[in-house]
Write an enzyme that holds these catalytic residues in place. Sequence first.
Site, PDB file in Angstrom:
ATOM      1  N   GLU A   1      20.529   0.257  30.608  1.00 55.06           N
ATOM      2  CA  GLU A   1      20.062  -0.792  29.673  1.00 55.06           C
ATOM      3  C   GLU A   1      21.197  -1.360  28.826  1.00 55.06           C
ATOM      4  O   GLU A   1      21.102  -1.405  27.591  1.00 55.06           O
ATOM      5  CB  GLU A   1      18.944  -0.250  28.780  1.00 55.06           C
TER       6      GLU A   1
ATOM      7  N   GLU B   1      12.473   1.931  35.760  1.00 60.19           N
ATOM      8  CA  GLU B   1      11.640   2.438  34.663  1.00 60.19           C
ATOM      9  C   GLU B   1      10.459   1.503  34.474  1.00 60.19           C
ATOM     10  O   GLU B   1      10.618   0.278  34.518  1.00 60.19           O
ATOM     11  CB  GLU B   1      12.395   2.499  33.325  1.00 60.19           C
TER      12      GLU B   1
HETATM   13  P1  P53 Z   1      10.831   5.327  24.428  1.00 60.34           P
HETATM   14  C1  P53 Z   1      14.064   0.390  23.662  1.00 60.34           C
HETATM   15  C2  P53 Z   1      13.411  -0.638  24.251  1.00 60.34           C
HETATM   16  C3  P53 Z   1      13.047  -0.529  25.587  1.00 60.34           C
HETATM   17  C4  P53 Z   1      13.392   0.581  26.328  1.00 60.34           C
HETATM   18  O1  P53 Z   1      11.413   4.317  25.511  1.00 60.34           O
HETATM   19  C5  P53 Z   1      14.110   1.578  25.740  1.00 60.34           C
HETATM   20  C6  P53 Z   1      14.405   1.489  24.405  1.00 60.34           C
HETATM   21  C7  P53 Z   1      15.024   2.600  23.718  1.00 60.34           C
HETATM   22  O2  P53 Z   1      14.005   3.373  23.167  1.00 60.34           O
HETATM   23  O3  P53 Z   1      14.550   2.642  26.405  1.00 60.34           O
HETATM   24  C8  P53 Z   1      14.248   2.941  27.740  1.00 60.34           C
HETATM   25  O4  P53 Z   1      11.288   6.685  24.848  1.00 60.34           O
HETATM   26  C9  P53 Z   1      15.238   4.013  28.072  1.00 60.34           C
HETATM   27  C10 P53 Z   1      14.658   5.392  28.110  1.00 60.34           C
HETATM   28  C11 P53 Z   1      13.462   5.459  27.161  1.00 60.34           C
HETATM   29  C12 P53 Z   1      12.400   4.513  27.675  1.00 60.34           C
HETATM   30  O5  P53 Z   1      12.904   3.206  27.747  1.00 60.34           O
HETATM   31  O6  P53 Z   1      11.428   4.895  23.151  1.00 60.34           O
HETATM   32  O7  P53 Z   1      16.018   3.767  29.217  1.00 60.34           O
HETATM   33  O8  P53 Z   1      15.681   6.293  27.785  1.00 60.34           O
HETATM   34  O9  P53 Z   1      12.965   6.727  26.992  1.00 60.34           O
HETATM   35  C13 P53 Z   1      11.130   4.496  26.855  1.00 60.34           C
HETATM   36  O10 P53 Z   1       9.353   5.206  24.472  1.00 60.34           O
END
Ligand code: P53
Length: 477
Positions: free
Chosen positions: A176, A375
């Site tokens: 990201e 993801e």
């Molecule tokens: P969490 C911010 C915005 C979108 C995705 O996020 C993001 C983030 C950072 O939080 O992260 C990605 O755990 C990232 C993962 C993360 C996942 O999205 O905040 O690649 O490490 O866990 C979900 O709900």
Amino acid sequence: MSKLPKNFLWGGAVAAHQLEGGWQEGGKGVSVADIMTAGANGVEREITDGVLPGKNYPNHDAIDFYHHYKEDVKLFAELGLKCFRTSIAWTRIFPNGDDAEPNEEGLKFYDDLFDECLKYGIEPVITLAHFEMPYNLVKKYNGFSDRKVIDYFVRFAEVCFRRYKDKVKYWMTFNEIDNQSSYDNDFLMATNSGLIFHDDEDREAAMYQAAHYELVASAKAVKLGHEINPDFKIGCMINFTPLYPLNSAPDNVMLSERLMQRRYWFSDVHVNGVYPENIEKYVIRKGFRKDITDEDRVALKEGTVDYVGFSYYNSMTVALPDGESIDGDLQPDELVVQNPYVKVSDWDWPIDPTGLRFSLNWLNDRYHLPLFIVENGLGAYDKVESDGSIHDPYRVAYLRAHIEEMEKAVDLDGVNLMGYTPWGFIDLVSAGTGQMSKRYGFIYVDKDDDGNGTLKRSKKDSFEWYQEVIKTNGEDL
Ligand code: P53
């Protein structure tokens, strides 16, 4: 007939710092993830000056995958995963980032983990830097604000490529990387580039310079990787969040386009090896990214990626406030408004399956490269019933709706898609909040936000559902 190619990579995604734990085991050094405390829903994590006594750092132990990986990978095989996306904790390999030699015990851990996956026919998909920069590089060099850190990253990448060249085929450089377009956000700046701000620095200027060094580091790694093993597929990884205009007011349409440019130039550089014209003009006009050499431009050209990996959670919607100009100072996060047409999760993340089809089309039209959804998922509160079962129809509904849109993009729109790895398919520590209770998994892990629990793994209802999805190559949703 399945709408997806036969060799479609169904999988699951995690990141080292969010599940491994063992933060001081096997010679591991302290990473930027180790100095982040637990936040809560709506409460930011604190980034402390080193590891301080009396604070709760949830990544230190996480779900202790470091010691449970054998039983966990066995469960992943039962789920039917074709691939497993994780990251290599940089600090297991180079505990301080600038060490002369890599740490053999760390290298051995990933050898064992990859062997365990391959034993079940699960293909590892590996991110090199997923929010895990060695803290020493943050302290000593202020992360990627120093050009020297390019070499430290490239060395880390090279050591991994050589060591695992016969075990890992699919790689990504920086997770990201475009998150830092939100340069006012402390968490995103620290996790992307190791930038921690203390006073009134010009964050946007710092971001453009650091991101440039990261892109050069990525390109150099890609070039080297292809030399080490020409069969490697090395991708970039972006957080793809389409930015919709609130309405058809021309200024809002232009704003959406402008903010997309300010967010997706990272992948433009990864894919095309050159900065897009609009960013080139912008950085020159603002005096950003002062340090760019001819060698850098050559490196960017020589290290373009093989595919575009991306996360998709939601779209966002933007509107230009009255009296503001498209050419004024735009702080992206301040222009986000609610989309009246979509619902939101318990963490206020919009839920927009059509946005995934939009994203796949947009990325395909812009880059003409294979795409990989690495993801996607819904963070939700789960309830364990008295008999131990966990009913999570909301999770299935979210994923089903997104997979349907993904299949339309492939089947009807001709998108070349390599695979789909839902995020946090085994419960882990949330990156954004540090919570355990923000759960994404098909596999439940017994641990709460204060760190209590047996760490026992159990299957939620969604486990069986995803098993069937994989078995039928996405036909039976
Ligand atoms: P969490 C911010 C915005 C979108 C995705 O996020 C993001 C983030 C950072 O939080 O992260 C990605 O755990 C990232 C993962 C993360 C996942 O999205 O905040 O690649 O490490 O866990 C979900 O709900």
